[in-house]
Scaffold this active site. Structure first.
Site, short mmCIF file in Angstrom:
data_model
loop_
_atom_site.label_atom_id
_atom_site.label_comp_id
_atom_site.label_asym_id
_atom_site.label_seq_id
_atom_site.Cartn_x
_atom_site.Cartn_y
_atom_site.Cartn_z
N SER A 14 0.85 -1.20 0.00
CA SER A 14 0.00 0.00 0.00
C SER A 14 0.88 1.23 0.00
O SER A 14 1.68 1.44 0.92
CB SER A 14 -0.89 0.00 1.25
OG SER A 14 -1.34 1.33 1.48
N HIS A 39 -1.40 -1.60 -4.05
CA HIS A 39 -2.67 -1.23 -3.42
C HIS A 39 -2.75 0.29 -3.30
O HIS A 39 -1.91 0.91 -2.66
CB HIS A 39 -2.72 -1.90 -2.04
CG HIS A 39 -3.98 -1.74 -1.28
ND1 HIS A 39 -5.08 -2.57 -1.44
CD2 HIS A 39 -4.33 -0.86 -0.30
CE1 HIS A 39 -6.04 -2.19 -0.60
NE2 HIS A 39 -5.61 -1.16 0.09
N ASP A 41 -4.82 3.43 -2.04
CA ASP A 41 -5.86 3.81 -1.08
C ASP A 41 -6.43 5.17 -1.42
O ASP A 41 -5.74 6.19 -1.35
CB ASP A 41 -5.27 3.84 0.33
CG ASP A 41 -5.02 2.44 0.87
OD1 ASP A 41 -6.00 1.66 0.93
OD2 ASP A 41 -3.88 2.12 1.21
N MET A 43 -9.13 8.01 -0.45
CA MET A 43 -9.94 8.46 0.69
C MET A 43 -10.52 9.84 0.38
O MET A 43 -9.83 10.69 -0.18
CB MET A 43 -9.07 8.56 1.94
CG MET A 43 -8.35 7.26 2.28
SD MET A 43 -7.46 7.39 3.83
CE MET A 43 -6.58 5.83 3.82
N HIS A 72 -8.52 0.71 -3.71
CA HIS A 72 -9.38 0.58 -2.53
C HIS A 72 -10.09 1.90 -2.29
O HIS A 72 -9.50 2.85 -1.80
CB HIS A 72 -8.49 0.18 -1.33
CG HIS A 72 -9.22 0.03 -0.04
ND1 HIS A 72 -8.57 -0.15 1.16
CD2 HIS A 72 -10.55 0.01 0.25
CE1 HIS A 72 -9.46 -0.25 2.14
NE2 HIS A 72 -10.66 -0.16 1.62
N MET A 74 -12.17 4.19 -0.38
CA MET A 74 -12.76 4.51 0.92
C MET A 74 -13.48 5.84 0.72
O MET A 74 -13.09 6.89 1.24
CB MET A 74 -11.66 4.60 1.98
CG MET A 74 -11.15 3.22 2.38
SD MET A 74 -9.54 3.28 3.19
CE MET A 74 -8.48 3.28 1.75
N MET A 143 -11.03 -5.73 6.36
CA MET A 143 -10.22 -4.73 7.08
C MET A 143 -9.89 -5.26 8.47
O MET A 143 -10.77 -5.69 9.21
CB MET A 143 -10.99 -3.42 7.25
CG MET A 143 -11.25 -2.59 6.02
SD MET A 143 -9.82 -2.12 5.04
CE MET A 143 -8.80 -1.21 6.22
N ASP A 178 -6.28 -6.24 5.02
CA ASP A 178 -5.71 -4.89 4.98
C ASP A 178 -5.71 -4.28 6.38
O ASP A 178 -6.78 -4.08 6.98
CB ASP A 178 -6.56 -4.03 4.02
CG ASP A 178 -5.99 -2.65 3.76
OD1 ASP A 178 -4.91 -2.33 4.26
OD2 ASP A 178 -6.67 -1.89 3.02
C1 DX5 Z 1 -5.99 1.92 5.76
C2 DX5 Z 1 -5.68 1.50 4.36
C3 DX5 Z 1 -4.58 0.52 4.28
C4 DX5 Z 1 -3.29 0.99 4.88
C5 DX5 Z 1 -2.63 -0.19 5.50
O1 DX5 Z 1 -7.16 2.65 5.79
O2 DX5 Z 1 -6.80 0.95 3.70
O3 DX5 Z 1 -4.40 0.00 2.99
O4 DX5 Z 1 -2.41 1.56 3.97
O5 DX5 Z 1 -1.53 0.25 6.16
P1 DX5 Z 1 -0.70 -0.63 7.17
O6 DX5 Z 1 -0.19 -1.83 6.43
O7 DX5 Z 1 0.38 0.30 7.58
O8 DX5 Z 1 -1.62 -1.01 8.30
ZN ZN Z 2 -6.39 -0.18 1.80
#
Ligand code: DX5
Ligand code: ZN
Length: 221
Positions: A14, A39, A41, A43, A72, A74, A143, A178
């Site tokens: 990620s 990956h 992310d 947001m 991903h 969010m 998650m 994740d």
């Molecule tokens: C959190 C993200 C993850 C995050 C994971 O909201 O969806 O993908 O980057 O990070 P680590 O591996 O540091 O927990």
């Molecule tokens: Zn993620």
């Protein structure tokens, strides 16, 4: 690029914990470690209390990487933005069951757009919520932290949901996990049935990313 068929363990670094000023180099670095996926992310500051990247950044990264873009979302309105993410170069799109959009319609829409589809559930969301639509997906994301930030602590009790998700899906659909995954926690989630491992902090907080990826890979086999 297509999501690898089930049957292999894949590490999906990620970039949330990467240096955002050097994203192309950071992705090239993990690509040289032999991963197949990255990956991404996304947001929106609404579904989660943080804001990251959107389609313009993904479109630029698409020009410099041939990794599978595991995206991903969010965000509160994934159906509204799905097409823009596919156009930008997302290969796989995961959205959350907790949003208001109708999941089956969005999965079908993603498939029509030529994108594989994933559903995700937050730590407090019971597996029953995804039971009907999970088998329509190419990958289900569990998650093991509350979404929004990297480097949080793995929630061991929540990870047990993977066992039930694997019962529902059978062997042919990927289960991604994740949040808080590192060489210590990876063996547990793999033993529960996960085959796709997201890791942000455990890779990008280390100076030697290749060694960090190999350590997770070794622990997960
Ligand atoms: C959190 C993200 C993850 C995050 C994971 O909201 O969806 O993908 O980057 O990070 P680590 O591996 O540091 O927990
Ligand atoms: Zn993620």
């Amino acid at each position: 690029m297509k999501l690898p068929k089930a049957g292999t363990i894949e590490i999906a670094p990620s970039i949330l914990s990467a240096d955002f000023a050097r994203l192309a180099d950071e992705i090239a670095g993990i690509e040289s470690a032999g991963v197949n996926m990255v990956h991404l992310d996304v947001m929106d500051g609404h579904f989660v209390p943080n804001i990251t990247i959107g389609p313009p950044v993904i479109a630029k990264l698409r020009k410099v990487s041939s990794l599978v873009f595991d995206t991903h979302l969010m965000i509160s309105e994934p159906a509204k933005y799905a097409e823009r993410f596919v156009e930008a170069g997302a290969d796989h799109i995961t959205f959350h069951i907790e949003v208001g959009d109708e999941p089956q319609r969005l999965i079908e829409k993603l498939h029509k757009l030529g994108c594989s589809a994933g559903i995700c559930l937050n730590p407090e969301t019971p597996v029953e919520r995804i039971e009907a639509v999970a088998p329509l997906c190419d990958m289900v994301l569990v998650m093991t932290v509350r979404p929004g930030f990297g480097a949080q602590e793995f929630m061991p009790e929540v990870a047990k949901k993977i066992i039930r998700v694997r019962e529902i899906l059978g062997p042919d659909i990927r289960i991604e996990v994740d949040g808080g995954i590192d060489p210590q926690t990876a063996p547990t989630v793999v033993s529960y049935g996960a085959d796709t491992i997201v890791a942000g902090n455990a890779i990008f907080a280390k100076s030697d990313r290749i060694a960090a990826i190999n350590a997770i890979r070794e622990a997960a086999r």
